[in-house]
Design a protein around this motif. Structure first.
Motif, mmCIF file in Angstrom:
data_model
loop_
_atom_site.group_PDB
_atom_site.id
_atom_site.type_symbol
_atom_site.label_atom_id
_atom_site.label_comp_id
_atom_site.label_asym_id
_atom_site.label_seq_id
_atom_site.Cartn_x
_atom_site.Cartn_y
_atom_site.Cartn_z
ATOM 1 N N SER A 80 0.832 -1.196 0.000
ATOM 2 C CA SER A 80 0.000 0.000 0.000
ATOM 3 C C SER A 80 0.867 1.247 0.000
ATOM 4 O O SER A 80 1.872 1.315 0.709
ATOM 5 C CB SER A 80 -0.912 -0.005 1.231
ATOM 6 N N VAL A 87 -0.380 -5.720 0.111
ATOM 7 C CA VAL A 87 -1.729 -5.695 -0.476
ATOM 8 C C VAL A 87 -2.400 -7.049 -0.329
ATOM 9 O O VAL A 87 -3.612 -7.129 -0.096
ATOM 10 C CB VAL A 87 -1.657 -5.274 -1.955
ATOM 11 N N THR A 88 -1.619 -8.114 -0.454
ATOM 12 C CA THR A 88 -2.181 -9.459 -0.311
ATOM 13 C C THR A 88 -2.850 -9.628 1.044
ATOM 14 O O THR A 88 -3.957 -10.173 1.149
ATOM 15 C CB THR A 88 -1.084 -10.521 -0.489
ATOM 16 N N VAL A 91 -6.144 -7.406 1.217
ATOM 17 C CA VAL A 91 -7.263 -7.947 0.442
ATOM 18 C C VAL A 91 -7.802 -9.226 1.073
ATOM 19 O O VAL A 91 -9.014 -9.389 1.238
ATOM 20 C CB VAL A 91 -6.832 -8.195 -1.018
ATOM 21 N N THR A 272 -10.045 3.035 -0.917
ATOM 22 C CA THR A 272 -8.707 3.157 -1.499
ATOM 23 C C THR A 272 -8.745 3.917 -2.822
ATOM 24 O O THR A 272 -7.760 4.574 -3.185
ATOM 25 C CB THR A 272 -8.070 1.770 -1.705
ATOM 26 N N ASP A 277 -4.871 4.911 -3.522
ATOM 27 C CA ASP A 277 -3.960 3.820 -3.173
ATOM 28 C C ASP A 277 -4.083 2.745 -4.248
ATOM 29 O O ASP A 277 -4.734 1.710 -4.067
ATOM 30 C CB ASP A 277 -4.326 3.263 -1.792
ATOM 31 N N PRO A 279 -2.171 0.319 -5.725
ATOM 32 C CA PRO A 279 -1.895 -1.113 -5.566
ATOM 33 C C PRO A 279 -3.034 -1.872 -4.889
ATOM 34 O O PRO A 279 -3.355 -3.002 -5.283
ATOM 35 C CB PRO A 279 -0.624 -1.127 -4.714
ATOM 36 N N VAL A 280 -3.646 -1.266 -3.879
ATOM 37 C CA VAL A 280 -4.761 -1.920 -3.199
ATOM 38 C C VAL A 280 -5.969 -1.984 -4.132
ATOM 39 O O VAL A 280 -6.682 -2.998 -4.163
ATOM 40 C CB VAL A 280 -5.114 -1.185 -1.894
ATOM 41 N N GLY A 283 -5.505 -4.806 -6.414
ATOM 42 C CA GLY A 283 -5.753 -6.071 -5.717
ATOM 43 C C GLY A 283 -7.234 -6.376 -5.619
ATOM 44 O O GLY A 283 -7.666 -7.520 -5.819
#
Length: 313
Positions: A80, A87-88, A91, A272, A277, A279-280, A283
């Motif tokens: 993030s 992020v994994t 999520v 997000t 954000d 990358p999130v 995801g």
């Protein structure tokens, strides 16, 4: 059957890859804008360029996508921009809430749309028109309006269900069910209308076939004709209809989670996105893509198992 399933699985993988690539390009095409959104409007150009370089946003999009895809294949979705958390982990912590809401809503949508579709197609006349009108009203009213009305009636006035919040299943199964009752109802009410109308069309198509008229001429009871023959022949198209409804359901879940403050993927996506954000957000988008693709793949396989002609295409 195995060859058909493998062929559909390969197509599903390509579809997921294509949608992911298109989404990634749209999101990451302007790295400078992403960096400025993170830093704010008062940031200098030098600060924006430095942040973009730090996160690799100044590189070609194809290079960024290749690295992101390589990370996905290894279970790494990046970190993030705001919290630095993986992020994994972000999520996956939200997945159980969304899967519970989505799974229960899909079940009730399938059952109610099948029952309403059969009743509407078989009854005909004023009953058919009444059911179509009810379905049309349910389709026309936005799901967030339905959610607000349910909260006002059943949470604020009657105080039967909680208005917002979520209780994990392992903590208290009873309160878990209560916390999901209104969100599930809001999603189902918004989605069962179009699904029942499409299922009605599939049933009416089967009712007009010659073998149904033959069964009626032989004196077989109408109930046996409907549930032993008509429903089985309409089940294939019905499964495909429900597979396509997953798109409608996912859209409803995103909004409903926000309304009821459920800590799921939909609520995370909205929050997000507002923060930038990325990358999130990617995801969350990847999770939605996987769910839609997997459900439609399962629908295709079940339809092929029911109807052998599908496997020959």
């Amino acid at each position: 059957m195995i060859r058909f399933a493998l062929r559909r699985a390969a197509f599903s993988v390509l579809l997921a890859l294509g949608v992911s690539f298109a989404t990634f390009v749209l999101v990451f095409s302007n790295g400078t804008a992403i960096a400025r959104a993170i830093l704010g409007v008062d940031a200098t150009d030098e600060q924006v360029q430095a942040l973009a370089h730090e996160h690799g946003l100044d590189r070609p999009v194809l290079v960024q996508f290749g690295e992101w895809l390589g990370g996905v294949l290894q279970g790494d979705l990046g970190v993030s921009y705001y919290t630095g958390e993986a992020v994994t982990d972000v999520v996956t912590s939200r997945v159980p809430v969304t899967l519970a809401l989505l799974g229960i809503a899909m079940f009730f949508t399938a059952v109610l749309s099948a029952l309403l579709g059969i009743a509407s197609a078989v009854a005909g006349g004023w009953a058919d028109r009444l059911l179509q009108m009810v379905a049309l009203v349910g389709t026309a009213v936005p799901n967030f309006i339905v959610a607000i009305m349910l909260v006002m009636w059943l949470a604020v006035s009657a105080r039967i269900f909680p208005a917002t919040g979520f209780v994990p299943l392992e903590q208290d199964p009873g309160r878990w069910a209560l916390s999901l009752a209104l969100p599930v109802a809001a999603v189902v009410i918004a989605s069962v209308g179009p699904a029942s109308q499409q299922f009605r069309g599939a049933v009416k198509d089967v009712l007009e076939r010659d073998f149904v008229r033959t069964l009626r001429a032989r004196g077989i009871k109408p109930r046996a004709i409907v549930f032993r023959h008509v429903f089985r022949n309409a089940a294939g198209p019905g499964v495909i209809i429900l597979g396509l409804q997953i798109i409608v359901l996912m859209g409803g879940v995103v909004v409903i989670e926000r309304v009821f403050a459920l800590p799921g993927i939909g609520e995370l996506t909205v929050n997000t996105s507002l923060l930038g954000d990325i990358p999130v957000v990617m995801g969350c988008v990847l999770f939605i893509i996987v769910v839609v693709v997997v459900v439609n793949l399962a629908a295709d396989v079940v339809n092929a198992a029911i109807n052998p002609k599908v496997r020959q295409r």
